[in-house]
Design an enzyme around this catalytic site. Structure first.
Site, PDB file in Angstrom:
ATOM      1  N   LYS A 197      13.962  38.138  10.704  1.00 32.52           N
ATOM      2  CA  LYS A 197      12.802  38.829  11.257  1.00 32.52           C
ATOM      3  C   LYS A 197      13.202  39.823  12.340  1.00 32.52           C
ATOM      4  O   LYS A 197      14.299  39.737  12.896  1.00 32.52           O
ATOM      5  CB  LYS A 197      11.809  37.794  11.788  1.00 32.52           C
ATOM      6  N   ASP A 234      15.088  30.910   5.352  1.00 31.63           N
ATOM      7  CA  ASP A 234      14.358  31.755   6.290  1.00 31.63           C
ATOM      8  C   ASP A 234      14.803  31.454   7.715  1.00 31.63           C
ATOM      9  O   ASP A 234      14.902  30.287   8.114  1.00 31.63           O
ATOM     10  CB  ASP A 234      12.853  31.514   6.174  1.00 31.63           C
ATOM     11  N   TYR A 245      14.365  31.721  16.678  1.00 29.56           N
ATOM     12  CA  TYR A 245      14.636  30.308  16.464  1.00 29.56           C
ATOM     13  C   TYR A 245      15.911  29.882  17.201  1.00 29.56           C
ATOM     14  O   TYR A 245      17.030  30.109  16.746  1.00 29.56           O
ATOM     15  CB  TYR A 245      14.768  30.000  14.980  1.00 29.56           C
TER      16      TYR A 245
END
Length: 325
Positions: free
Chosen positions: A80, A49, A54
């Protein structure tokens, strides 16, 4: 490693979360990031993920560089949408959470077109030909835009076969419950809201997910660190933990010690015992942390621990415990 079904995907029951590889709380070198990913692969992890947030693209680039060396059909990856990375107006300042990052900064965009751009840009950073799971990321203040824009784009991509599963990733369960009732999703990534310290997901989210066959990717199992080590600079939900939470975590830690086990093992195995949980997404910033996460999933937690946990009302009575305690 055990495997689970996530819609049409076959995934490992433990996944590797890459927020730490983007420098969450402290910088991570390229060498340590590569060693972390290699350790996860060697341990059998095949679900990964990531997100543009990030490290502001750093985690996606590092993960992609590693996964490009592996057979594409041997793993599944989620990323995402909802944040585009753009150059700031002035000089980039040190971020509060992501350290050692340079260049672009995230800008919220939950529009249909913004999501399509986000997917294209993530694929470039990853250097991969496709993404398996797309999640709308932190739409806390953008519910309407997420439903009319982001999810509309995700449903189109899923219908075209470009991606295999869609959902949302949040640090709260209430809005995920609303999405479950409004949008035909496959999964949610829930961070920090089903742990030994917080079982809020039991109220509505987990029941509706079980009813509708929505998988749960569970992150934040250690609540940002307090359930890994409550004795040193404990954090909860990415911030310094208050005294009451530290006291509860220390009580749990002492209970583990009396039963000859570890708090991290109890925290992880508690989460994995709930039938709504499909994948435990565990973050790591070095190879030792990967090995420790795997060890904690296998460490013996005596039945007497779970029995005392229940007897002392330290967890919600509705929470299933390992072994049916």
């Amino acid at each position: 490693m055990q495997r689970s079904r996530l819609g049409s995907l076959d995934v490992t029951s433990i996944g590797l979360g890459t927020a730490p590889l983007g420098g969450l709380f402290a910088p991570v070198s390229d060498a340590d990031a590569a060693a972390t990913l290699a350790a996860g692969w060697s341990a059998g992890i095949r679900f990964y993920d990531t997100a543009p947030l990030y490290g502001f693209g750093l985690a996606e680039r590092r993960l992609g560089a590693f996964l490009r060396q592996q057979p594409r059909d041997s793993y599944a990856i989620s990323t995402k949408v909802g944040r585009l990375l753009r150059a700031p107006d002035g000089a980039a300042v040190e971020d509060e959470h992501y350290k050692g990052t340079q260049g672009e900064r995230p800008v919220f965009d939950f529009s249909y077109d913004g999501v399509m751009r986000s997917v294209e840009e993530s694929l470039v950073r990853l250097g991969l030909d496709r993404i398996d799971v797309l999640l709308v990321h932190d739409p806390d203040d953008h519910y309407d835009d997420a439903v009319t824009g982001a999810f509309r784009a995700l449903q189109r991509l899923r219908a075209e076969g470009t991606i295999k599963a869609i959902g949302a990733g949040m640090n709260q369960s209430e809005m995920l419950t609303r999405f479950a009732e409004a949008v035909p999703v496959d999964c949610f990534l829930l961070a920090g809201r089903y742990t030994l310290l917080d079982q809020g997901a039991l109220d509505a989210l987990f029941p509706v997910c079980r009813e509708r066959g929505i998988g749960i990717l569970l992150g934040g199992i250690y609540n940002s660190g307090i359930l890994a080590n409550p004795r040193t600079s404990a954090k909860f939900n990415y911030e310094d933990a208050d005294a009451a939470l530290v006291a509860r975590a220390l009580e749990l830690d002492e209970l583990c010690r009396r039963h000859g086990t570890e708090l991290k093992a109890a925290a992880l195995q508690f989460c994995m015992a709930h039938p709504a949980v499909t994948v435990a997404v565990m973050g790591a910033r070095n190879a030792d942390e990967v090995a420790d996460n795997i060890a904690m999933s296998e460490r013996t937690v005596p039945p007497t621990f779970w029995q005392e946990l229940r007897a002392r009302n330290l967890v919600d009575v509705r929470a299933p415990l390992p072994g049916g305690a």
